[in-house]
Design a protein around this motif. Structure first.
Motif, PDB file in Angstrom:
ATOM      1  N   LYS A 144      21.983  45.762  29.943  1.00  0.00           N
ATOM      2  CA  LYS A 144      21.221  44.883  29.059  1.00  0.00           C
ATOM      3  C   LYS A 144      21.221  45.421  27.632  1.00  0.00           C
ATOM      4  CE  LYS A 144      17.962  43.001  32.479  1.00  0.00           C
ATOM      5  NZ  LYS A 144      16.524  42.921  32.852  1.00  0.00           N
ATOM      6  N   GLY A 145      21.144  46.744  27.516  1.00  0.00           N
ATOM      7  CA  GLY A 145      21.149  47.349  26.192  1.00  0.00           C
ATOM      8  C   GLY A 145      22.445  47.086  25.451  1.00  0.00           C
ATOM      9  N   LEU A 146      23.579  47.193  26.155  1.00  0.00           N
ATOM     10  CA  LEU A 146      24.867  46.921  25.532  1.00  0.00           C
ATOM     11  C   LEU A 146      24.996  45.446  25.167  1.00  0.00           C
ATOM     12  CD1 LEU A 146      27.252  49.127  27.698  1.00  0.00           C
ATOM     13  CD2 LEU A 146      26.641  49.467  25.299  1.00  0.00           C
ATOM     14  N   ALA A 147      24.506  44.578  26.052  1.00  0.00           N
ATOM     15  CA  ALA A 147      24.547  43.148  25.751  1.00  0.00           C
ATOM     16  C   ALA A 147      23.707  42.838  24.513  1.00  0.00           C
ATOM     17  CB  ALA A 147      24.045  42.344  26.948  1.00  0.00           C
ATOM     18  N   ALA A 148      22.554  43.483  24.406  1.00  0.00           N
ATOM     19  CA  ALA A 148      21.698  43.278  23.234  1.00  0.00           C
ATOM     20  C   ALA A 148      22.359  43.816  21.973  1.00  0.00           C
ATOM     21  CB  ALA A 148      20.345  43.956  23.452  1.00  0.00           C
ATOM     22  N   PHE A 149      23.025  44.963  22.095  1.00  0.00           N
ATOM     23  CA  PHE A 149      23.752  45.538  20.959  1.00  0.00           C
ATOM     24  C   PHE A 149      24.834  44.574  20.476  1.00  0.00           C
ATOM     25  CE2 PHE A 149      27.526  47.986  19.579  1.00  0.00           C
ATOM     26  CZ  PHE A 149      27.012  48.547  18.420  1.00  0.00           C
ATOM     27  N   LEU A 161      17.083  37.208  12.412  1.00  0.00           N
ATOM     28  CA  LEU A 161      17.342  38.261  13.393  1.00  0.00           C
ATOM     29  C   LEU A 161      16.446  39.467  13.125  1.00  0.00           C
ATOM     30  CD1 LEU A 161      19.194  39.227  15.740  1.00  0.00           C
ATOM     31  CD2 LEU A 161      20.679  40.225  13.992  1.00  0.00           C
ATOM     32  N   ASN A 162      15.765  39.935  14.169  1.00  0.00           N
ATOM     33  CA  ASN A 162      14.944  41.139  14.035  1.00  0.00           C
ATOM     34  C   ASN A 162      14.968  41.907  15.348  1.00  0.00           C
ATOM     35  OD1 ASN A 162      12.392  40.418  15.706  1.00  0.00           O
ATOM     36  ND2 ASN A 162      12.636  38.633  14.348  1.00  0.00           N
ATOM     37  N   LEU A 163      14.554  43.150  15.290  1.00  0.00           N
ATOM     38  CA  LEU A 163      14.648  44.045  16.440  1.00  0.00           C
ATOM     39  C   LEU A 163      13.838  43.538  17.625  1.00  0.00           C
ATOM     40  CD1 LEU A 163      15.559  46.745  17.679  1.00  0.00           C
ATOM     41  CD2 LEU A 163      13.549  47.803  16.615  1.00  0.00           C
ATOM     42  N   THR A 164      12.621  43.107  17.385  1.00  0.00           N
ATOM     43  CA  THR A 164      11.745  42.686  18.482  1.00  0.00           C
ATOM     44  C   THR A 164      12.316  41.480  19.219  1.00  0.00           C
ATOM     45  OG1 THR A 164       9.785  43.537  17.352  1.00  0.00           O
ATOM     46  CG2 THR A 164       9.435  41.886  19.076  1.00  0.00           C
ATOM     47  N   PRO A 174      11.667  47.020  22.131  1.00  0.00           N
ATOM     48  CA  PRO A 174      12.322  47.292  20.844  1.00  0.00           C
ATOM     49  C   PRO A 174      12.767  48.746  20.708  1.00  0.00           C
ATOM     50  CG  PRO A 174      10.399  45.913  20.511  1.00  0.00           C
ATOM     51  CD  PRO A 174      10.364  46.354  21.951  1.00  0.00           C
ATOM     52  N   SER A 175      11.970  49.673  21.233  1.00  0.00           N
ATOM     53  CA  SER A 175      12.331  51.089  21.104  1.00  0.00           C
ATOM     54  C   SER A 175      13.596  51.411  21.896  1.00  0.00           C
ATOM     55  CB  SER A 175      11.174  51.974  21.576  1.00  0.00           C
ATOM     56  OG  SER A 175      10.870  51.729  22.936  1.00  0.00           O
ATOM     57  N   TYR A 176      13.775  50.756  23.057  1.00  0.00           N
ATOM     58  CA  TYR A 176      14.975  51.011  23.857  1.00  0.00           C
ATOM     59  C   TYR A 176      16.214  50.481  23.138  1.00  0.00           C
ATOM     60  CZ  TYR A 176      18.176  51.320  27.795  1.00  0.00           C
ATOM     61  OH  TYR A 176      19.248  51.637  28.595  1.00  0.00           O
ATOM     62  N   LEU A 177      16.129  49.262  22.598  1.00  0.00           N
ATOM     63  CA  LEU A 177      17.266  48.707  21.867  1.00  0.00           C
ATOM     64  C   LEU A 177      17.566  49.554  20.635  1.00  0.00           C
ATOM     65  CD1 LEU A 177      19.439  46.678  21.256  1.00  0.00           C
ATOM     66  CD2 LEU A 177      17.703  45.141  20.310  1.00  0.00           C
TER      67      LEU A 177
END
Length: 248
Positions: A144-149, A161-164, A174-177
């Motif tokens: 999921k992290g790679l997909a979000a990246f 676009l924002n981190l949250t 947000p901290s994990y991403l």
């Protein structure tokens, strides 16, 4: 093996792209070719490919019109445009349609294979199929992290676009991403977003000298020219105007 459809009305170019794919050594299969936009749409609906390589100037439907139709049934397929048009209006429409890359003819043969690999990686990370029983919770979060990246990388021109929001889209904190982005780029989310936007801004100013600073700012995802100018100077050490007028 991922399937590719190649759509171009010029047989020499169409066959050349097919040859590049088949000789690339990548885990790709050319599932079909089309010589106009309407045929491309019908092929996609029939074959459901993972990657599409599309020309813009084609009969029946042009490439952008065809992509608009394709997105209705295949929203996640990775699309590369190969075009003879350098006009940024076409590139912006392509970005709005979620195109991965906008490549100009003639193709850079050596650079084409890495771009194909990027498209493959992007699709695979988003649609990785695994046995849920064999996937650890940490593995699932990494996917999921790679997909979000990749989502951030592909949507950086959106000024909302924002981190949250990007993290919540993939059910992440947000901290994990932020940590994933730091691991991949050595940058914070904000710095990574600005780097993508400033790199695009530099390209736009070099390739489209007639664009105003406000137009550049909006095309790159900044909500105002003032914020763009401040971010550009922080990143490059000079104002956008100074960069644009710098002798080359």
């Amino acid at each position: 093996m991922l399937r590719v459809i190649v759509a171009d009305d010029e047989p020499v170019i169409r066959n050349g792209i097919v040859h590049l794919i088949e000789s690339s050594g990548l885990d790709l299969k050319v599932a079909g070719t089309a010589e106009d936009g309407r045929e491309a749409v019908e092929l996609v609906q029939k074959l459901d490919p993972e990657i599409i390589i599309m020309d813009i100037n084609m009969p029946q439907l042009n490439g952008l019109e065809a992509i608009g139709e394709i997105r209705k049934s295949s929203p996640d397929c990775r699309i590369l445009i190969v075009s003879g048009y350098s006009d940024f209006a076409y590139a912006q429409q392509a970005i709005d349609l979620g195109v991965c890359k906008y490549l100009l003819k003639p193709l850079d043969i050596h650079g084409f294979v890495p771009i194909l690999q990027q498209a493959m990686d992007s699709w695979t990370q988003l649609h990785r199929k695994s046995d849920p029983a064999s996937v650890s919770e940490e593995d699932a979060f990494q996917d999921k992290g790679l997909a979000a990246f990749h989502y951030v990388r592909d949507h950086f021109t959106e000024n909302t676009l924002n981190l949250t929001d990007a993290a919540q889209r993939f059910y992440l904190s947000p901290s994990y991403l932020s940590r994933i982005i730091k691991e991949k780029t050595s940058l914070s989310f904000t710095d990574y977003l600005n780097r993508l936007r400033i790199d695009l801004a530099e390209s736009l100013m070099l390739e489209n000298p007639g664009m105003t600073m406000n137009e550049v700012a909006l095309q790159c995802g900044y909500s105002s020219q003032h914020y763009f100018s401040r971010a550009f100077k922080n990143y490059t050490g000079m104002t956008p105007i100074a960069f644009k007028n710098k002798p080359r």
